[in-house]
Motif scaffolding. Sequence first.
Motif, PDB file in Angstrom:
ATOM      1  N   ASP A   1      36.377  28.970  17.132  1.00 53.19           N
ATOM      2  CA  ASP A   1      37.050  27.835  17.739  1.00 53.19           C
ATOM      3  C   ASP A   1      36.177  27.240  18.840  1.00 53.19           C
TER       4      ASP A   1
ATOM      5  N   GLY B   1      37.201  33.453  17.755  1.00 53.60           N
ATOM      6  CA  GLY B   1      36.355  33.306  16.581  1.00 53.60           C
ATOM      7  C   GLY B   1      35.376  32.162  16.771  1.00 53.60           C
TER       8      GLY B   1
ATOM      9  N   GLU C   1      36.067  38.378  22.848  1.00 55.77           N
ATOM     10  CA  GLU C   1      35.956  38.483  21.395  1.00 55.77           C
ATOM     11  C   GLU C   1      35.249  39.786  21.029  1.00 55.77           C
TER      12      GLU C   1
ATOM     13  N   THR D   1      39.986  29.895   9.821  1.00 55.94           N
ATOM     14  CA  THR D   1      40.119  28.885  10.872  1.00 55.94           C
ATOM     15  C   THR D   1      38.930  27.939  10.867  1.00 55.94           C
TER      16      THR D   1
ATOM     17  N   THR E   1      39.019  34.516  11.030  1.00 55.62           N
ATOM     18  CA  THR E   1      38.145  33.614  11.781  1.00 55.62           C
ATOM     19  C   THR E   1      37.466  32.634  10.842  1.00 55.62           C
TER      20      THR E   1
ATOM     21  N   ARG F   1      45.141  39.112  13.518  1.00 50.38           N
ATOM     22  CA  ARG F   1      44.067  40.108  13.581  1.00 50.38           C
ATOM     23  C   ARG F   1      44.548  41.473  14.046  1.00 50.38           C
TER      24      ARG F   1
ATOM     25  N   VAL G   1      31.372  39.472  16.398  1.00 53.16           N
ATOM     26  CA  VAL G   1      31.701  38.062  16.186  1.00 53.16           C
ATOM     27  C   VAL G   1      31.031  37.202  17.257  1.00 53.16           C
TER      28      VAL G   1
END
Length: 284
Positions: A103, A101, A124, A25, A22, A178, A128
């Motif tokens: 995003d 994550g 999620e 990204t 995450t 993941r 997180v």
Amino acid sequence: MQFSPLRGFPPRHMEHRLPIVTRWTLYALGAVEGQRVRRPRDPVAAWLLRRHPKLLPTFAAPSILSMIRARAAIVDRMIEDEVHRVRGLDQRLAVWSFGAGFDARWYRLRPIVQDAILSHAEVEDPEVLSFKNQALADSSFAGLWDTVHRVPVREDRWTVHDATDDPTLVILEGVASRLGVEGLRRLLGRIRQDVPHATVIADLPGVLQNATGTPAVAVGSSRTRWSSPAGTGASSMHVKDLRRLGWRLREDHWLSARPELRAPSGMAICAGMEALRVMHLCPD
């Protein structure tokens, strides 16, 4: 786990406990292009990095960052294609994003897809999602983030909850990194059972363990030539595997691994990229 209530900020050093993929990204979309600073692809990611610099990963191979940026562009385009399809049917789309994550497609693609999106949910890991909630709480993005339905669930229990009969798009970008290939297979099976009319976008990075079980390693600048994604982690799932799970391929997008581009002086001018596969699946 409980976060400190002080001004909505998570406790110190919490950033380092978040999944590394995450944070990769976030870095790829919010800060860099290759090894040079450019206009970020995702303004929310850029804001998060400025506000929480400890989210920067301690290690990030440029070839993996290039792959993440290419993947985001392909997934964005596939989402737009699906939006145009349902718009042509005079319908609206329910979007479920797993393992997103940091995003922020709910912000980034809103001008293009907002009239065709019925609802947007993010599923999620609770830790997180709690961090993301508190990090965005006092930002200028908070209003739009509040329109996203947030589902904090452990990774081994991910699925679509309370599905409706509306056209449904499930986004599994980065999930294989993941959960591994077997974890992705199990999740695809649950989604097929729980929302049988959904379409799915999922990716398989070349850096995953490949189909023969051989561990794959990000080679970074050591690659000297273009390399086929066949035999890498991108080929970890076959058409017959997908059919057994009840899926067929609407689109199957493969990208080869490329070497780092260097000037005659030896200076790196363009990062390499790991192999990648992005699949758009529909019920078989």
